[in-house]
Design a protein around this motif. Structure first.
Motif, PDB file in Angstrom:
ATOM      1  N   VAL A 114       0.810  -1.225   0.000  1.00 30.48           N
ATOM      2  CA  VAL A 114       0.000   0.000   0.000  1.00 30.48           C
ATOM      3  C   VAL A 114       0.840   1.272   0.000  1.00 30.48           C
ATOM      4  CG1 VAL A 114      -1.861  -1.193   1.202  1.00 30.48           C
ATOM      5  CG2 VAL A 114      -0.197   0.118   2.531  1.00 30.48           C
ATOM      6  N   GLN A 116       3.754   2.051   1.984  1.00 33.04           N
ATOM      7  CA  GLN A 116       4.318   2.509   3.250  1.00 33.04           C
ATOM      8  C   GLN A 116       5.708   1.931   3.492  1.00 33.04           C
ATOM      9  OE1 GLN A 116       2.894   4.841   4.884  1.00 33.04           O
ATOM     10  NE2 GLN A 116       0.935   4.825   3.796  1.00 33.04           N
ATOM     11  N   ARG A 163       5.044   7.984  -0.945  1.00 34.89           N
ATOM     12  CA  ARG A 163       4.377   6.691  -1.003  1.00 34.89           C
ATOM     13  C   ARG A 163       4.731   5.995  -2.312  1.00 34.89           C
ATOM     14  NH1 ARG A 163      -1.830   6.642   0.483  1.00 34.89           N
ATOM     15  NH2 ARG A 163      -1.338   4.470   0.063  1.00 34.89           N
ATOM     16  N   GLU A 165       3.783   2.478  -3.956  1.00 37.73           N
ATOM     17  CA  GLU A 165       3.054   1.217  -3.906  1.00 37.73           C
ATOM     18  C   GLU A 165       3.771   0.165  -4.756  1.00 37.73           C
ATOM     19  OE1 GLU A 165      -1.031   1.678  -4.898  1.00 37.73           O
ATOM     20  OE2 GLU A 165      -1.414   3.188  -3.362  1.00 37.73           O
ATOM     21  N   ARG A 249     -13.193   2.165  -3.360  1.00 37.35           N
ATOM     22  CA  ARG A 249     -12.726   3.399  -2.715  1.00 37.35           C
ATOM     23  C   ARG A 249     -13.789   4.503  -2.805  1.00 37.35           C
ATOM     24  NH1 ARG A 249      -7.424   4.115  -1.964  1.00 37.35           N
ATOM     25  NH2 ARG A 249      -6.929   2.825  -3.792  1.00 37.35           N
ATOM     26  N   ASN A 256      -6.831   0.528   1.710  1.00 35.02           N
ATOM     27  CA  ASN A 256      -5.539   0.164   2.301  1.00 35.02           C
ATOM     28  C   ASN A 256      -5.712  -0.607   3.605  1.00 35.02           C
ATOM     29  OD1 ASN A 256      -4.211   1.389   0.210  1.00 35.02           O
ATOM     30  ND2 ASN A 256      -3.670   3.232   1.338  1.00 35.02           N
ATOM     31  N   LYS A 257      -6.706  -0.208   4.411  1.00 35.30           N
ATOM     32  CA  LYS A 257      -6.972  -0.921   5.657  1.00 35.30           C
ATOM     33  C   LYS A 257      -7.448  -2.343   5.370  1.00 35.30           C
ATOM     34  CE  LYS A 257      -9.678  -0.728   9.913  1.00 35.30           C
ATOM     35  NZ  LYS A 257     -10.690   0.036  10.694  1.00 35.30           N
ATOM     36  N   LYS A 259      -6.723  -4.150   2.727  1.00 41.52           N
ATOM     37  CA  LYS A 259      -5.570  -4.927   2.279  1.00 41.52           C
ATOM     38  C   LYS A 259      -4.680  -5.325   3.460  1.00 41.52           C
ATOM     39  CE  LYS A 259      -5.113  -3.117  -2.437  1.00 41.52           C
ATOM     40  NZ  LYS A 259      -4.229  -2.393  -3.385  1.00 41.52           N
TER      41      LYS A 259
END
Length: 363
Positions: A114, A116, A163, A165, A249, A256-257, A259
């Motif tokens: 995601v 991070q 970020r 991904e 989304r 993201n949460k 995933k």
């Protein structure tokens, strides 16, 4: 009959029909050696490890992800379990350690997927510093260093690192080698043999008339995840993200949460599978579970899941895992060499993918 009518029916009964066909074929070719009650118990034991890991992988694949590091996670889990037992910790603590390291792997994978990576690197650096300080100044100093340094570096990464991904295939392929190497390094390139395995050593032991606890663990994990997918909002979010991430989304789903939870829960199942594998081996083996990535993904796909995401079921995955075990066991009972089993397995996977593609044809 039109494809729109045939394909949903094939999705429903196809895996079950494949299971019946595979069992019947080897029952005819191998005879009583294959159909005996003892061999049935053995196949259930063999299915317990792969099936438990495959149940978790189902969640990941439904969301459109993939995990190529499941075998390495299992190997690392067996080593961690054995080392903790060897150090004098209780079986419960060893079990928590194996599952805990799997959960950490899930967080790392999700974080990289995601975008991070900076935060994951920050925690890794903090952990390295904390480890060095902990060895010289004690556990308390190490924990303080980890939390203080982790918070500082986390905030720095949030502010300065963009970020990025990454594709799940690339992330888990990298971890496939990293985790396997870590397992070998922690185990000093050898098996780890604890003197006392406690109740962990009995998880894969069947009685004369009872199933092994490991088989019941497979059933319980499967029931829990099936309920999660069928009756909870989170389960519906897994399917939504896998079907169309952008649409999910726009509907307000925190992609993201979702995933993150998918990978944490999915890889956590690999930690449970590591405990079953440890019980089966009675040791920590850094080389075990090689090739399990293929078996786990095959079980999920054969069970009707789509590699493009948005489809899958726990029952189908269990059927897929049983088909894989039946093929392996049946080939062994017939005296066929390992390469034949590999060829047959590859053919089954290819057939399952072709069926999946055919189900998505619009006619």
């Amino acid at each position: 009959m039109k494809a729109q009518t045939i394909m949903p029916l094939l999705k429903t009964i196809g895996p079950l029909a494949g299971l019946v066909f595979a069992w019947g074929l080897f029952a005819f070719l191998a005879g009583s050696d294959f159909t005996s009650l003892g061999n049935a118990r053995l196949m259930l034991l063999q299915a317990a490890v792969v099936g438990t890991a495959a149940v978790g992988a189902t969640i990941i694949i439904i969301t459109g992800g993939i995990d190529l590091s499941v075998g390495s996670t299992i190997a690392l889990g067996t080593v961690i379990t054995a080392l903790l037992l060897q150090a004098g910790f209780s079986p419960a603590v060893a079990a928590i350690g194996a599952i805990g390291i799997a959960l950490v792997v899930g967080v790392v994978i999700a974080g990289l997927v995601v975008g991070q990576a900076g935060k994951i690197a920050a925690l890794a650096i903090a952990a390295l510093f904390a480890s060095a300080i902990g060895q010289s100044a004690g556990l308390t100093a190490g924990l303080i260093t980890f939390f203080a340094g982790g918070i500082f570096l986390w905030r720095m990464a949030s502010a300065w690192v963009p970020r990025l991904e990454l594709v799940p295939f690339v992330v888990t392929l990298a971890l496939w080698g990293t985790l396997r190497g870590l397992a070998k390094g922690v185990a000093d390139n050898q098996g780890v043999y604890p003197e006392n395995t406690g109740w962990l050593g009995n998880l894969m032991v069947s009685g004369d008339t009872t199933l092994a606890p490991g088989v019941w663990i497979l059933f319980l994990v499967s029931a829990a995840f099936a309920a999660l997918l069928r009756w909870t909002p989170l389960g519906r979010h897994f399917f939504a993200v896998g079907s169309n991430q952008e649409a999910a989304r726009l509907c307000g789903i925190r992609v993201n949460k979702v995933k993150l939870l998918a990978y944490v829960l999915g890889v956590g199942c690999a930690g449970i599978a590591a405990l079953l594998q440890f019980s089966f081996l009675s040791m920590g083996d850094p080389t075990t579970a090689e090739g399990y990535e293929l078996r786990v993904i095959a079980a999920v796909v054969i069970g009707g899941a789509s590699l493009s995401g948005g489809e899958g079921s726990i029952l189908g995955t269990l059927i897929g895992a049983l088909i894989m075990v039946i093929v392996d066991n049946g080939c062994t009972k017939m005296g066929l060499e390992n390469w034949v089993q590999d060829v047959v397995t590859g053919g089954i996977i290819l057939a399952a993918v072709l069926v999946d593609r055919a189900r998505h044809l619009k006619t």
